[in-house]
Write a protein that holds these residues in place. Structure first.
Motif, PDB file in Angstrom:
ATOM      1  N   ASP A   1      58.738  94.920  27.250  1.00  0.00           N
ATOM      2  CA  ASP A   1      57.303  94.724  28.005  1.00  0.00           C
ATOM      3  C   ASP A   1      58.551  94.050  29.465  1.00  0.00           C
ATOM      4  OD1 ASP A   1      54.205  94.085  28.533  1.00  0.00           O
ATOM      5  OD2 ASP A   1      55.289  92.707  29.928  1.00  0.00           O
ATOM      6  N   THR A   2      57.873  94.267  30.351  1.00  0.00           N
ATOM      7  CA  THR A   2      58.415  94.315  31.911  1.00  0.00           C
ATOM      8  C   THR A   2      58.668  93.349  31.701  1.00  0.00           C
ATOM      9  OG1 THR A   2      56.967  96.316  33.206  1.00  0.00           O
ATOM     10  CG2 THR A   2      58.167  94.247  34.656  1.00  0.00           C
ATOM     11  N   ASN A   3      58.260  92.104  31.254  1.00  0.00           N
ATOM     12  CA  ASN A   3      57.463  90.423  31.944  1.00  0.00           C
ATOM     13  C   ASN A   3      58.919  89.998  30.433  1.00  0.00           C
ATOM     14  OD1 ASN A   3      58.190  87.845  31.840  1.00  0.00           O
ATOM     15  ND2 ASN A   3      56.104  87.213  31.924  1.00  0.00           N
ATOM     16  N   PRO A   4      60.070  89.728  30.199  1.00  0.00           N
ATOM     17  CA  PRO A   4      60.674  89.553  28.938  1.00  0.00           C
ATOM     18  C   PRO A   4      60.511  88.141  27.690  1.00  0.00           C
ATOM     19  CG  PRO A   4      62.927  89.563  31.265  1.00  0.00           C
ATOM     20  CD  PRO A   4      61.228  89.530  31.620  1.00  0.00           C
ATOM     21  N   ALA A   5      59.291  87.527  29.184  1.00  0.00           N
ATOM     22  CA  ALA A   5      58.707  86.675  28.172  1.00  0.00           C
ATOM     23  C   ALA A   5      57.808  87.207  27.233  1.00  0.00           C
ATOM     24  CB  ALA A   5      58.073  86.001  28.662  1.00  0.00           C
ATOM     25  N   GLU A   6      57.051  88.257  27.848  1.00  0.00           N
ATOM     26  CA  GLU A   6      56.321  89.158  26.902  1.00  0.00           C
ATOM     27  C   GLU A   6      56.977  90.295  25.504  1.00  0.00           C
ATOM     28  OE1 GLU A   6      53.127  88.657  26.868  1.00  0.00           O
ATOM     29  OE2 GLU A   6      52.840  87.286  28.499  1.00  0.00           O
ATOM     30  N   ALA A   7      58.614  90.720  25.722  1.00  0.00           N
ATOM     31  CA  ALA A   7      59.120  91.692  25.894  1.00  0.00           C
ATOM     32  C   ALA A   7      59.301  90.809  23.806  1.00  0.00           C
ATOM     33  CB  ALA A   7      59.925  91.935  25.706  1.00  0.00           C
ATOM     34  N   LYS A   8      59.092  91.930  22.928  1.00  0.00           N
ATOM     35  CA  LYS A   8      59.623  91.178  21.961  1.00  0.00           C
ATOM     36  C   LYS A   8      61.013  91.729  21.350  1.00  0.00           C
ATOM     37  CE  LYS A   8      54.939  92.775  19.729  1.00  0.00           C
ATOM     38  NZ  LYS A   8      54.274  92.798  21.131  1.00  0.00           N
ATOM     39  N   PRO A   9      60.853  90.360  20.259  1.00  0.00           N
ATOM     40  CA  PRO A   9      62.593  90.512  20.276  1.00  0.00           C
ATOM     41  C   PRO A   9      62.874  92.282  19.513  1.00  0.00           C
ATOM     42  CG  PRO A   9      61.843  88.702  19.199  1.00  0.00           C
ATOM     43  CD  PRO A   9      60.752  89.581  19.895  1.00  0.00           C
TER      44      PRO A   9
END
Ligand code: CMP
Length: 144
Positions: free
Chosen positions: A91-99
């Protein structure tokens, strides 16, 4: 038409020595590298690349960030490469990007998200034409 996408390691990705690990993820997934170069993106190039964002409040700082050092631009080819690349990148937002994704493993802030990837087949064609000359794209086949 060959399926291709534009990927760029942003200046923070280069500065953090992540280029090799990023390339490795695309290679081991099975995609084919057909274009690769390092450049300091001009304001003109970035203005065209981010034309759809030019009214966003973060647009000026986005251009400054992207012009703050060299980027590594690549063209990757393969089956469903645009969609699979978006999954690899996260995801563009690293806080939403999955490990397990590039952003999910290596970044924490949306304004320093280390990598760009085209978000559709149409956009990919336009971005590849913007960043690469035809002569810079290699045709090669191998043993598969
Ligand atoms: P990317 O999706 O590669 O292209 C657009 C970029 O704009 C995005 O990555 C982020 O780097 C940046 N961006 C998007 N939203 C924001 C935001 N809210 N604040 C700062 N930068 C952003």
């Amino acid at each position: 038409l060959k399926k291709r996408t534009l990927v760029a390691v942003k200046p923070d990705g280069v500065q953090r020595r992540l280029v090799g690990q990023i390339i490795q993820r695309f290679e081991t997934r099975g995609f084919k590298l057909v274009g690769l170069k390092m450049l300091q993106a001009s304001e003109d190039l970035l203005a065209q690349h981010y034309a759809s964002l030019n009214r966003k409040p973060f647009y000026p700082s986005l251009l400054r960030y992207m012009n703050s050092g060299p980027v590594v631009a690549m063209v990757w080819e393969g089956h469903n490469v645009v969609k699979s690349t978006r999954m690899l990148v996260g995801d563009t937002n690293p806080a939403e990007a999955k490990p397990g994704t590039i952003r999910g493993d290596f970044s924490i802030h949306i304004s320093r998200n280390i990598i760009h990837a085209s978000d559709s087949v149409e956009v990919a064609q336009a971005e590849i034409a913007l960043w690469f000359r035809r002569s810079e794209l290699m045709e090669w086949e191998c043993c598969d």
